[in-house]
Design an enzyme around this catalytic site. Structure first.
Site, short mmCIF file in Angstrom:
data_model
loop_
_atom_site.label_atom_id
_atom_site.label_comp_id
_atom_site.label_asym_id
_atom_site.label_seq_id
_atom_site.Cartn_x
_atom_site.Cartn_y
_atom_site.Cartn_z
N THR A 78 -17.68 -55.68 16.70
CA THR A 78 -18.53 -54.78 15.90
C THR A 78 -18.86 -55.21 14.45
O THR A 78 -19.66 -54.52 13.97
CB THR A 78 -18.04 -53.40 15.89
OG1 THR A 78 -16.58 -53.15 15.22
CG2 THR A 78 -17.85 -52.73 17.44
N LYS A 286 18.12 -17.74 -7.25
CA LYS A 286 19.23 -18.53 -6.84
C LYS A 286 19.27 -18.72 -5.24
O LYS A 286 19.21 -17.55 -4.66
CB LYS A 286 20.35 -18.01 -7.31
CG LYS A 286 21.85 -18.52 -7.06
CD LYS A 286 22.08 -19.66 -8.19
CE LYS A 286 23.35 -20.56 -8.13
NZ LYS A 286 24.32 -19.51 -8.50
N GLU A 340 19.23 -24.49 -14.19
CA GLU A 340 18.95 -25.83 -13.73
C GLU A 340 17.64 -26.08 -14.19
O GLU A 340 17.39 -27.45 -14.41
CB GLU A 340 18.95 -25.75 -12.05
CG GLU A 340 20.48 -25.66 -11.39
CD GLU A 340 20.95 -27.17 -11.46
OE1 GLU A 340 20.44 -28.15 -12.13
OE2 GLU A 340 22.11 -27.33 -10.97
N ASN A 428 17.27 -9.50 6.24
CA ASN A 428 16.73 -8.06 5.56
C ASN A 428 16.83 -7.88 4.07
O ASN A 428 17.92 -8.48 3.73
CB ASN A 428 17.67 -7.01 6.26
CG ASN A 428 17.25 -7.03 7.95
OD1 ASN A 428 16.09 -6.84 8.25
ND2 ASN A 428 18.46 -6.77 8.54
N PHE A 476 10.84 -1.24 7.97
CA PHE A 476 11.26 -0.30 8.44
C PHE A 476 13.01 0.12 8.65
O PHE A 476 13.70 -0.73 8.81
CB PHE A 476 10.74 0.81 9.42
CG PHE A 476 10.81 0.12 10.87
CD1 PHE A 476 12.09 0.18 11.26
CD2 PHE A 476 9.90 -0.66 11.30
CE1 PHE A 476 12.43 -0.63 12.67
CE2 PHE A 476 9.96 -1.14 12.69
CZ PHE A 476 11.28 -1.21 13.36
N HIS A 527 11.63 -15.06 6.21
CA HIS A 527 12.71 -15.66 6.81
C HIS A 527 13.06 -17.07 6.51
O HIS A 527 12.21 -17.56 5.86
CB HIS A 527 12.32 -16.10 8.59
CG HIS A 527 12.50 -14.77 9.26
ND1 HIS A 527 11.83 -13.69 9.33
CD2 HIS A 527 13.40 -14.06 10.22
CE1 HIS A 527 12.12 -12.84 10.06
NE2 HIS A 527 13.10 -13.04 10.66
#
Length: 527
Positions: A78, A286, A340, A428, A476, A527
């Site tokens: 090409t 931390k 740190e 939690n 909740f 999480h």
């Protein structure tokens, strides 16, 4: 200044001739059939041409079109003026040159490149095999077509075939804004390809093998901007890949190179402190969790109040402030604790002088503190999960009082303060707060009531009275036990999303104890 396509008229740029050459042949036959049905002449090469003919598509070989055969076992096919002239020609001003040299316009290019990355990732891949899978003609055509997006539509991903075909079928051409969008995608495609080739060459230099597995020189569209000493642990390789924004774009003014964990904690601290843009604030982090947060009239006072939340956990932490660092605050931090990293939107010369006494301490300056939505990317085995970041804010007018007692104005301020912090604590999550400062934080427990116990215990060990304090829960309460514990500790007001099947029992427990409770209708799992 933002560049934009000149227009987006309904008809778009007509397509009379297309060149198709795809290593990934997913959907290419159906795409070519649709183009042919729209009256488009199809040019193609090698294996793509064979696949199209087998699919019943009339194809003109590129070698027939250029009058020059494919040579060197397909290495050159090409790279010809009739191809690149057809892709680069400006349809009006280059018309005379096109006529003189018999160059016809190529209005659409559908190309994806040799599978270099997949080839070199295969066990046993030789240098010769890798080199033969470096595409030359494909990137050259893609870049030419993308440069000339005013007249040429370039498609590098099969996922775009249907949209392009639909525009040609329904409107007679491809809209200007769509061609601009596809050109941008094409340049990203060739840039990522070149980075993959460059990274492979870098690995062939014959250097001694590293102690840990090497990491790629690019991750998607992002180049590797820093090779880190190691990851979360010394036996893990790690690197920073940066698109130039967020914390990765911050300037380090002093200190040792940042570690993998430094980056994670600093990012968590910056995201949390940005919740308080309207007030001078400090957040100490931390292990990716805030261990202290406070607002005050100035960042020096905010730092001292944040540190008082949990001095033990603050040791070795990351300090982020949302105002330029001054000399007094810098001095207070290094006198008060081992730290740190400090992150700030700026630093006064006096602050730099103070911190110079601690040459290992990292100082990051982020002139534009991040805010607003971003993407949150997590890895899983064999893939990644991507979500919009949690940018939802809740203000006082959105709170629903669900108990008989309504919170007082001062309690509402503490509830909202605690709510801003709990969003950045691992689930939690429980945050206790009073007078614009955290009093205790419970993070990452498998049961919510244990997070409540932990927060209350930390407050007690730091000497914080909880009488009249506010409690925020990121999700909740499944049972009344957390409310009972909170009341026994002296807490007077609670903020939570609501939505439990036991909401009535939880509210009743608060009413029996004269507590105020508000629902936000928003959950902040992290999480």
């Amino acid at each position: 200044m933002n560049a934009a396509p000149e227009s987006a008229h309904s008809g778009g740029q007509p397509v009379a001739r297309a060149l198709l050459s795809a290593s990934d042949k997913t959907g290419i036959v159906a795409f070519a059939r649709g183009l042919q049905a729209a009256g488009v002449e199809i040019l193609s090469t090698g294996g793509t041409a064979r696949a199209l003919r087998e699919g019943g598509v009339a194809v003109r070989d590129v070698s027939d079109y250029t009058g020059f055969p494919e040579i060197m076992e397909g290495r050159v096919k090409t790279l010809h003026p009739r191809i690149h002239g057809g892709l680069l020609a400006r349809r009006g001003e280059d018309a005379e040159v096109m006529d003189e040299h018999g160059i016809a316009g190529i209005d659409l290019l559908a190309v994806n490149l040799y599978p270099f990355a997949r080839t070199v990732a295969r066990n046993g891949c030789t240098v010769a095999e890798a080199v033969e899978n470096i595409d030359i003609g494909g990137p050259a055509m893609v870049r030419a077509a993308a440069k000339n997006y005013r007249y040429v539509t370039v498609v590098v991903e099969p996922a775009d075939y249907d949209d392009v075909l639909g525009m040609i079928r329904d409107h007679g051409g491809v809209a200007d804004d769509k061609r601009f969008e596809l050109a941008a995608k094409a340049f990203r495609h060739t840039a990522a390809y070149d980075r993959a080739v460059s990274a492979w060459f870098a690995r062939q230099r014959g250097a001694a093998p590293p102690a840990r597995d090497p990491l790629p020189q690019a991750w998607g569209d992002w180049p590797q901007t820093a090779a880190l000493r190691y990851g979360e642990n010394p036996h893990q390789s790690a690197a920073l890949y940066s698109g130039g924004g967020g914390l990765s774009g911050a300037r380090q003014l002093q200190g040792k190179p940042l570690s993998f964990n430094n980056y994670l904690d600093a990012d968590a601290a910056v995201e949390a402190v940005c919740e308080f843009g309207d007030q001078p604030a400090c957040v100490i982090v931390k292990h990716a969790n805030p261990c202290g947060a406070a607002c005050a009239d100035d960042i020096g006072a905010a730092y001292r109040r944040a540190w008082q939340t949990d001095p033990l956990s603050a040791f070795g932490g990351i300090v982020a402030v949302n105002r330029p660092l001054d000399a007094g605050t810098a001095r207070a931090i290094i006198e008060q604790q081992f730290v740190e990293v400090i992150v700030a939107p700026g630093a006064a010369p006096g602050a730099l002088d103070e911190l110079a006494a601690k040459p290992a301490l990292r100082l990051l300056v982020h002139e534009e503190m991040p805010g607003g939505a971003r993407l949150d990317v997590r890895s899983i085995g064999g893939g990644v999960l991507v979500q919009q970041a949690d940018a939802r804010r809740v203000e006082a007018d959105a709170l629903e009082t669900v108990t008989r007692r309504k919170p007082e104005p001062a309690e509402i301020n503490d509830l909202l303060f605690a709510w801003r912090v709990v969003k950045h604590v691992r689930s939690n999550a429980i945050v206790l707060a009073a007078s614009g400062r955290t009093s205790g934080i419970g993070a990452g427990q498998m049961s919510r009531v244990d997070s409540v116990r932990l927060a209350i215990d930390k407050a007690a060990r730091a000497g914080h009275a909880l009488t009249g304090a506010a409690l925020a829960s990121d999700a909740f309460f499944p049972f009344e036990d957390s409310v009972v514990l909170a009341h026994e500790a002296g807490i007077g007001a609670v903020i939570q999303p609501g939505g439990s099947v036991n909401d009535r029992k939880v509210i009743a427990a608060a009413d029996e104890r004269g507590m105020a409770m508000v629902f936000t209708g928003v959950r902040h799992f992290r999480h």
